[in-house]
Scaffold this active site. Structure first.
Site, PDB file in Angstrom:
ATOM      1  N   THR A  64     -42.129 -55.175  -9.871  1.00 15.94           N
ATOM      2  CA  THR A  64     -41.418 -54.740  -9.008  1.00 15.94           C
ATOM      3  C   THR A  64     -41.747 -54.438  -7.445  1.00 15.94           C
ATOM      4  O   THR A  64     -41.004 -54.585  -6.416  1.00 15.94           O
ATOM      5  CB  THR A  64     -40.561 -53.176  -9.519  1.00 15.94           C
ATOM      6  OG1 THR A  64     -40.025 -53.554 -10.751  1.00 15.94           O
ATOM      7  CG2 THR A  64     -39.685 -52.729  -8.493  1.00 15.94           C
ATOM      8  N   GLU A  87     -38.801 -42.642 -10.906  1.00 19.46           N
ATOM      9  CA  GLU A  87     -38.616 -44.256 -10.288  1.00 19.46           C
ATOM     10  C   GLU A  87     -39.867 -44.234  -8.939  1.00 19.46           C
ATOM     11  O   GLU A  87     -40.245 -45.303  -8.808  1.00 19.46           O
ATOM     12  CB  GLU A  87     -37.426 -44.235  -9.625  1.00 19.46           C
ATOM     13  CG  GLU A  87     -36.171 -44.451 -10.540  1.00 19.46           C
ATOM     14  CD  GLU A  87     -36.428 -45.953 -11.465  1.00 19.46           C
ATOM     15  OE1 GLU A  87     -35.774 -46.766 -11.181  1.00 19.46           O
ATOM     16  OE2 GLU A  87     -37.341 -45.741 -12.425  1.00 19.46           O
TER      17      GLU A  87
END
Length: 333
Positions: A207, A154
């Site tokens: 994101t 991530e």
């Protein structure tokens, strides 16, 4: 709650044992999409859904090291270089931790879900890869021990090693990240008849950019409101109180800013609530939106209404209806 966690862990252990008995040198694993934040729980709440998800095929090879031989479904957007792909990077960290950098692995990644959808695309791929290597090597330790390695993926994908996507993708169910330092993750109960309706408007909301527009400072009044809503949502999950869950899912901190990136967000909310939604919000950083519903029929009516509206705006969309996925990753071949 303990029984629920044990059931999820038992399923994963059974999957692992079944594969080990098969004695193959290859494995195919599915890992699910996730809804992070769950409106009021920025970076601390998330849950897994049954679809969509990603698949990884992993094979043992004679030459030490990791290769990525194929990626499909990404339109050429993802790197094949093992030092630049979230799946291989996470797997490499895992191998280093168990002292098995001597082995060779070949990875195929099959993207079965949209990239940049706000549904944890990178986390699904990463979790599928980690669960594949764990199972392939016969490692029967708790699957939650893979979480720090998934967070490394991530960090590479979006610049922040948060766990609200990878934890539910890995552990299944509804998850609370109580603390990041030290890492403390708790699997929460939830009503079994709670359905999730997800719609992905096919617009681009990266994101990293979505995180950058969030306010760095908040006032105490807003903080108190948010704390109350998070506590109410967690209480509603424990009490199996869908009404409490619904009225607690309000966000005064992040949603007011991120909603401007999603076409007609407040009109979509209005349509969802009119169609019988319990609650409505942004999935992760968007652009996907989701609603909780009391049954599958209402959930499908919600997705239909939202897609019709997006079509009127000349925006394509994809829709998914699911209960909360309590199993997480699974061996499919």
């Amino acid at each position: 709650m303990e029984q629920e966690i044990q059931q999820g862990t038992s399923f994963i252990q059974n999957q692992t044992s079944a594969f080990r008995k098969h004695g193959s040198d290859s494995i195919q694993v599915f890992a699910p999409a996730t809804v992070a934040n769950v409106v009021c729980g920025f970076d601390v709440l998330g849950f897994a859904v049954n679809e969509p998800g990603d698949e990884v095929i992993m094979r043992l090879t004679d030459k030490p090291g990791i290769t990525i031989s194929k990626i499909t479904g990404d339109d050429g957007r993802l790197p094949l270089h093992p030092a630049k792909n979230t799946v291989s990077v996470s797997v490499q960290h895992y191998l280093e931790s168990i002292g098995r950098t001597d082995i060779g692995l070949d990875i195929e990644l099959h993207k079965k879900m949209p990239i940049g959808s706000g549904l944890g695309s990178s986390s699904a791929s990463t979790v599928a890869g980690l669960f594949a290597v764990k199972t392939l090597l016969g490692d029967e330790t708790d699957v939650a021990k893979l979480l720090p390695f998934a967070m490394k993926g991530e960090e590479m994908a979006c610049g922040n090693g948060h766990a609200d996507n990878v934890a539910p993708a890995l552990m299944g169910g509804f998850v609370l990240i109580r603390s990041y330092d030290p890492l403390d993750v708790i699997r929460l109960p939830h009503p079994k008849d709670l359905y999730c309706a997800v719609v992905f408007p096919e617009v681009d909301v990266p994101t990293r950019e979505a995180r950058q527009i969030i306010r760095k400072q908040i006032n105490m009044k807003d903080a108190v409101t948010q704390w109350g809503n998070i506590a109410g949502l967690v209480s509603g999950l424990f009490m199996q109180d869908i009404d409490l869950i619904g009225r607690s899912m309000q966000d005064v901190l992040v949603e007011p800013v991120r909603s401007i990136l999603i076409p007609d967000f407040y009109k979509l909310r209005e349509l969802a609530m009119e169609a019988g939604a319990v609650s409505f919000g942004i999935s992760g950083s968007g652009p996907s939106v989701f609603a909780f519903a009391r049954n599958e029929e209402i959930a499908r009516q919600i997705t239909q209404k939202l897609q019709q509206h997006l079509t009127g705006l000349k925006i394509g969309s994809q829709a998914y209806v699911s209960t909360i996925n309590d199993t997480g990753p699974r061996v499919i071949g």
